[in-house]
Design a protein around this motif. Structure first.
Motif, PDB file in Angstrom:
ATOM      1  N   SER A 133       0.837  -1.207   0.000  1.00 26.80           N
ATOM      2  CA  SER A 133       0.000   0.000   0.000  1.00 26.80           C
ATOM      3  C   SER A 133       0.869   1.252   0.000  1.00 26.80           C
ATOM      4  O   SER A 133       1.844   1.336   0.754  1.00 26.80           O
ATOM      5  N   PHE A 134       0.510   2.226  -0.855  1.00 31.22           N
ATOM      6  CA  PHE A 134       1.180   3.526  -0.856  1.00 31.22           C
ATOM      7  C   PHE A 134       0.169   4.591  -0.442  1.00 31.22           C
ATOM      8  O   PHE A 134      -0.940   4.644  -0.989  1.00 31.22           O
ATOM      9  N   VAL A 135       0.570   5.407   0.517  1.00 31.12           N
ATOM     10  CA  VAL A 135      -0.335   6.405   1.086  1.00 31.12           C
ATOM     11  C   VAL A 135      -0.097   7.745   0.411  1.00 31.12           C
ATOM     12  O   VAL A 135       0.939   8.389   0.592  1.00 31.12           O
ATOM     13  N   ASP A 136      -1.082   8.161  -0.395  1.00 35.30           N
ATOM     14  CA  ASP A 136      -1.019   9.425  -1.127  1.00 35.30           C
ATOM     15  C   ASP A 136      -1.629  10.526  -0.263  1.00 35.30           C
ATOM     16  O   ASP A 136      -1.953  10.310   0.903  1.00 35.30           O
ATOM     17  N   LYS A 137      -1.877  11.708  -0.844  1.00 37.52           N
ATOM     18  CA  LYS A 137      -2.421  12.827  -0.068  1.00 37.52           C
ATOM     19  C   LYS A 137      -3.773  12.493   0.550  1.00 37.52           C
ATOM     20  O   LYS A 137      -4.008  12.755   1.737  1.00 37.52           O
ATOM     21  N   GLU A 138      -4.676  11.926  -0.277  1.00 36.31           N
ATOM     22  CA  GLU A 138      -6.042  11.709   0.205  1.00 36.31           C
ATOM     23  C   GLU A 138      -6.518  10.278   0.024  1.00 36.31           C
ATOM     24  O   GLU A 138      -7.714  10.000   0.179  1.00 36.31           O
ATOM     25  N   ARG A 139      -5.624   9.359  -0.296  1.00 33.94           N
ATOM     26  CA  ARG A 139      -6.031   7.977  -0.499  1.00 33.94           C
ATOM     27  C   ARG A 139      -4.878   7.037  -0.170  1.00 33.94           C
ATOM     28  O   ARG A 139      -3.721   7.452  -0.082  1.00 33.94           O
ATOM     29  N   GLN A 140      -5.221   5.776   0.014  1.00 33.40           N
ATOM     30  CA  GLN A 140      -4.190   4.739   0.004  1.00 33.40           C
ATOM     31  C   GLN A 140      -4.447   3.893  -1.243  1.00 33.40           C
ATOM     32  O   GLN A 140      -5.574   3.482  -1.516  1.00 33.40           O
ATOM     33  N   TRP A 141      -3.371   3.689  -2.000  1.00 35.35           N
ATOM     34  CA  TRP A 141      -3.481   2.961  -3.266  1.00 35.35           C
ATOM     35  C   TRP A 141      -2.655   1.691  -3.181  1.00 35.35           C
ATOM     36  O   TRP A 141      -1.531   1.695  -2.667  1.00 35.35           O
ATOM     37  N   PHE A 142      -3.202   0.598  -3.676  1.00 43.40           N
ATOM     38  CA  PHE A 142      -2.551  -0.698  -3.537  1.00 43.40           C
ATOM     39  C   PHE A 142      -1.822  -1.076  -4.831  1.00 43.40           C
ATOM     40  O   PHE A 142      -2.461  -1.271  -5.871  1.00 43.40           O
ATOM     41  N   LYS A 143      -0.510  -1.184  -4.749  1.00 43.14           N
ATOM     42  CA  LYS A 143       0.278  -1.641  -5.889  1.00 43.14           C
ATOM     43  C   LYS A 143       0.029  -3.127  -6.136  1.00 43.14           C
ATOM     44  O   LYS A 143      -0.031  -3.585  -7.278  1.00 43.14           O
ATOM     45  N   SER A 144      -0.114  -3.883  -5.050  1.00 37.28           N
ATOM     46  CA  SER A 144      -0.378  -5.317  -5.179  1.00 37.28           C
ATOM     47  C   SER A 144      -1.340  -5.746  -4.082  1.00 37.28           C
ATOM     48  O   SER A 144      -1.237  -5.293  -2.936  1.00 37.28           O
ATOM     49  N   THR A 145      -2.293  -6.585  -4.446  1.00 35.94           N
ATOM     50  CA  THR A 145      -3.246  -7.109  -3.464  1.00 35.94           C
ATOM     51  C   THR A 145      -3.330  -8.626  -3.603  1.00 35.94           C
ATOM     52  O   THR A 145      -3.324  -9.161  -4.699  1.00 35.94           O
ATOM     53  N   TYR A 146      -3.386  -9.278  -2.460  1.00 36.39           N
ATOM     54  CA  TYR A 146      -3.663 -10.713  -2.439  1.00 36.39           C
ATOM     55  C   TYR A 146      -4.864 -10.921  -1.533  1.00 36.39           C
ATOM     56  O   TYR A 146      -4.829 -10.578  -0.344  1.00 36.39           O
ATOM     57  N   GLY A 147      -5.964 -11.425  -2.089  1.00 34.49           N
ATOM     58  CA  GLY A 147      -7.170 -11.669  -1.296  1.00 34.49           C
ATOM     59  C   GLY A 147      -8.061 -10.461  -1.139  1.00 34.49           C
ATOM     60  O   GLY A 147      -8.988 -10.473  -0.320  1.00 34.49           O
ATOM     61  N   LEU A 148      -7.819  -9.396  -1.915  1.00 34.29           N
ATOM     62  CA  LEU A 148      -8.632  -8.182  -1.830  1.00 34.29           C
ATOM     63  C   LEU A 148      -8.965  -7.726  -3.239  1.00 34.29           C
ATOM     64  O   LEU A 148      -8.088  -7.703  -4.110  1.00 34.29           O
ATOM     65  N   SER A 149     -10.219  -7.316  -3.464  1.00 36.68           N
ATOM     66  CA  SER A 149     -10.651  -6.991  -4.827  1.00 36.68           C
ATOM     67  C   SER A 149     -10.627  -5.495  -5.139  1.00 36.68           C
ATOM     68  O   SER A 149     -10.872  -5.099  -6.265  1.00 36.68           O
ATOM     69  N   ILE A 150     -10.352  -4.644  -4.155  1.00 41.90           N
ATOM     70  CA  ILE A 150     -10.340  -3.198  -4.410  1.00 41.90           C
ATOM     71  C   ILE A 150      -8.908  -2.701  -4.614  1.00 41.90           C
ATOM     72  O   ILE A 150      -7.950  -3.337  -4.176  1.00 41.90           O
ATOM     73  N   LYS A 151      -8.772  -1.563  -5.302  1.00 42.59           N
ATOM     74  CA  LYS A 151      -7.451  -1.014  -5.621  1.00 42.59           C
ATOM     75  C   LYS A 151      -7.049   0.165  -4.752  1.00 42.59           C
ATOM     76  O   LYS A 151      -5.873   0.501  -4.663  1.00 42.59           O
ATOM     77  N   THR A 154      -8.529   2.976  -1.228  1.00 41.48           N
ATOM     78  CA  THR A 154      -9.555   3.428  -0.281  1.00 41.48           C
ATOM     79  C   THR A 154      -9.255   4.881   0.079  1.00 41.48           C
ATOM     80  O   THR A 154      -8.114   5.339  -0.100  1.00 41.48           O
ATOM     81  N   PRO A 155     -10.262   5.615   0.612  1.00 37.86           N
ATOM     82  CA  PRO A 155      -9.958   6.954   1.123  1.00 37.86           C
ATOM     83  C   PRO A 155      -8.916   6.871   2.230  1.00 37.86           C
ATOM     84  O   PRO A 155      -8.879   5.900   2.992  1.00 37.86           O
ATOM     85  N   ILE A 161     -13.752  -0.194   7.079  1.00 38.35           N
ATOM     86  CA  ILE A 161     -12.915  -1.346   6.747  1.00 38.35           C
ATOM     87  C   ILE A 161     -13.037  -2.426   7.822  1.00 38.35           C
ATOM     88  O   ILE A 161     -12.850  -3.612   7.538  1.00 38.35           O
ATOM     89  N   THR A 162     -13.382  -1.997   9.041  1.00 44.35           N
ATOM     90  CA  THR A 162     -13.598  -2.966  10.122  1.00 44.35           C
ATOM     91  C   THR A 162     -15.021  -3.510  10.094  1.00 44.35           C
ATOM     92  O   THR A 162     -15.242  -4.726  10.177  1.00 44.35           O
ATOM     93  N   THR A 163     -15.991  -2.600   9.936  1.00 42.47           N
ATOM     94  CA  THR A 163     -17.406  -3.005  10.045  1.00 42.47           C
ATOM     95  C   THR A 163     -17.963  -3.607   8.759  1.00 42.47           C
ATOM     96  O   THR A 163     -18.936  -4.353   8.781  1.00 42.47           O
ATOM     97  N   HIS A 164     -17.358  -3.264   7.641  1.00 37.43           N
ATOM     98  CA  HIS A 164     -17.806  -3.791   6.352  1.00 37.43           C
ATOM     99  C   HIS A 164     -16.622  -4.480   5.658  1.00 37.43           C
ATOM    100  O   HIS A 164     -15.642  -4.826   6.298  1.00 37.43           O
ATOM    101  N   TYR A 165     -16.727  -4.653   4.335  1.00 32.21           N
ATOM    102  CA  TYR A 165     -15.652  -5.305   3.566  1.00 32.21           C
ATOM    103  C   TYR A 165     -14.350  -4.522   3.690  1.00 32.21           C
ATOM    104  O   TYR A 165     -14.363  -3.289   3.602  1.00 32.21           O
ATOM    105  N   CYS A 168       1.499  -4.961   4.300  1.00 35.03           N
ATOM    106  CA  CYS A 168       0.674  -5.313   5.456  1.00 35.03           C
ATOM    107  C   CYS A 168      -0.126  -6.578   5.196  1.00 35.03           C
ATOM    108  O   CYS A 168      -0.322  -6.988   4.047  1.00 35.03           O
ATOM    109  N   ILE A 169      -0.574  -7.194   6.288  1.00 35.85           N
ATOM    110  CA  ILE A 169      -1.469  -8.348   6.206  1.00 35.85           C
ATOM    111  C   ILE A 169      -2.718  -8.047   7.015  1.00 35.85           C
ATOM    112  O   ILE A 169      -2.700  -7.267   7.980  1.00 35.85           O
ATOM    113  N   ILE A 170      -3.839  -8.645   6.613  1.00 36.18           N
ATOM    114  CA  ILE A 170      -5.126  -8.448   7.285  1.00 36.18           C
ATOM    115  C   ILE A 170      -5.780  -9.807   7.490  1.00 36.18           C
ATOM    116  O   ILE A 170      -5.717 -10.679   6.618  1.00 36.18           O
ATOM    117  N   ASP A 171      -6.399  -9.964   8.667  1.00 32.33           N
ATOM    118  CA  ASP A 171      -7.156 -11.192   8.932  1.00 32.33           C
ATOM    119  C   ASP A 171      -8.537 -10.806   9.455  1.00 32.33           C
ATOM    120  O   ASP A 171      -8.736  -9.699   9.960  1.00 32.33           O
TER     121      ASP A 171
END
Length: 402
Positions: free
Chosen positions: A48-66, A68-69, A102-106, A129-132
């Motif tokens: 994940s790379f944190v830009d001014k107003e978003r975090q953008w994912f260069k690579s994702t495993y197990g996640l379908s979005i690219k 988030t705010p 991100i906690t309460t929903h997908y 990072c990893i998420i479970d």
């Protein structure tokens, strides 16, 4: 001391310099998130790379979005914490995250562990990072592995940045060379026309009635005429150098025995000159641009004659070929070339000798022209020489499909 806002501005500037945001998927990064997921036994792994107003994912495993705010981003907390490893064991019991979408929903991120991606000068660009979806912990080995993977991500980023810089330098040099070529072509064309007029005027004056001009004036005109001829040769050489496009449409079938006979008859007769041609098959043909072949051989033979220090000049020319190339060599018995000059003699306007056997200094255009023609075909040229014994130029010309 840099305050937080100034530090953040510099951090985002550092991120932008890597030109990684919104780039396409790359296997090298995807391999790292896959390894992070397997090693840590986590369903989700991200770079994940944190830009001014978003975090953008260069690579994702197990996640379908690219992306988030940024205000939803767990990774922002990793950056601000400045910890080597930032862990949230149960986001539902953490006031910072329990109401986060991100906690309460997908994707229902309960457990999170992030390692910052840090540049050499201390700027944190993002995280691996990893998420479970359940509360859990990491072993020491898993923590160490995540830190190692973060360093690998940074190595990929630094390598990518170096490649971009090299590409930028290459583009700059190519543009600069195009500008120089255009400049050379314009200047030489502008010189050639008045130079031709000067030579014509000299010829008219020299061919006029001798009594109309004092001998001293005629000698000055001859001197000027010789200088103008040298300049014209230089201009023609520059034009020839920059016109060496490889136009395959001008390729013709060339019978080598006939070609070398014609070449031999076009060479200025020289007392003590002996040229031997070695062709394995009398009926051998090659497919190439005749004019370009003339430029190659005439330049090489001319050099072998001009810079030869022997009373008897011996030149040997040979040919063989393989599936992909025609191979030739031009060998002489001249003074040889010092090994330290092997590379420089192919540089424009560089010469290994000060003057030739006729007392004339070379222009340093012939060999660079030869090299450029040959390399434009996908071939190459090399030199091998022994001082006092002679020099051999070997070159290859890439075959094209007929």
């Amino acid at each position: 001391m840099i305050n937080n806002s100034e530090k953040e501005i510099k951090r985002v500037e550092a991120l932008e310099k890597f030109k990684i945001l919104d780039t396409s998927k790359e296997t090298d990064y995807d391999n790292i998130t896959y390894l992070a997921s397997i090693i840590c036994q986590a369903p989700i792994a991200l770079i994940s790379f944190v830009d001014k107003e978003r975090q953008w994912f260069k690579s994702t495993y197990g996640l379908s979005i690219k992306e988030t705010p940024r205000n939803y981003s767990f990774c922002t907390h990793t950056i601000s914490s400045a910890q080597e490893l930032f862990i949230i064991e149960d986001s539902r019991n953490d006031v910072r995250f329990k109401n986060n979408p991100i906690t309460t929903h997908y994707p229902e991120a309960i457990f999170y562990a992030g390692v910052p991606l840090v540049t050499h000068d201390g700027h944190i660009l993002g995280t691996i990072c990893i998420i479970d979806n359940k509360k859990r912990t990491l072993t020491e080995e898993q923590k160490t592995a995540l830190k190692m993977l973060s360093r690998n991500v940074m190595k990929l980023l630094e390598l990518r940045q170096k490649n971009l810089e090299l590409e930028a330098v290459k583009t700059h040099l190519e543009n600069r060379n195009e500008d120089l070529e255009s400049f050379a072509m314009v200047v030489t064309h502008d010189i050639k026309s008045p130079l031709t007029n000067i030579l014509l005027s000299h010829d008219l004056l020299l061919n006029s009635d001798k009594s109309s001009l004092p001998e001293e004036i005629r000698e000055l005109i001859k001197f000027s005429n010789n200088a103008a001829k040298k300049l014209k040769l230089l201009v023609d050489g520059i034009l020839g150098y920059y016109k060496n496009e490889n136009d395959a449409s001008s390729y013709k079938s060339i019978l080598l025995t006939e070609y070398f006979d014609s070449l031999n008859s076009s060479i200025q007769p020289e007392i003590g000159l002996e040229i031997n041609f070695h062709i394995n098959h009398p009926d051998k043909r090659i497919y190439f641009n005749r004019t370009k072949l003339d430029q190659i051989f005439l330049n090489l033979i001319n050099n072998s004659i001009r810079y030869n220090d022997k009373d008897e000049i011996k030149i040997e020319i040979g040919h063989h070929e393989d599936d992909n190339f025609y191979h030739f060599y031009v060998k002489d018995n001249g003074p040889g070339i010092p090994e330290k000059d092997y590379e420089s003699i192919f540089n424009l306007f560089k010469t290994a000798s000060h003057k030739d056997r006729f007392g004339v200094k070379g222009s340093g255009i012939g060999l660079p022209t030869v090299k450029k023609i040959i390399e434009n075909t996908g071939g190459s040229i090399t030199v091998d020489s022994k001082l006092g014994e002679g020099t051999s130029f070997s070159f290859s010309i890439k075959k094209i499909a007929i």
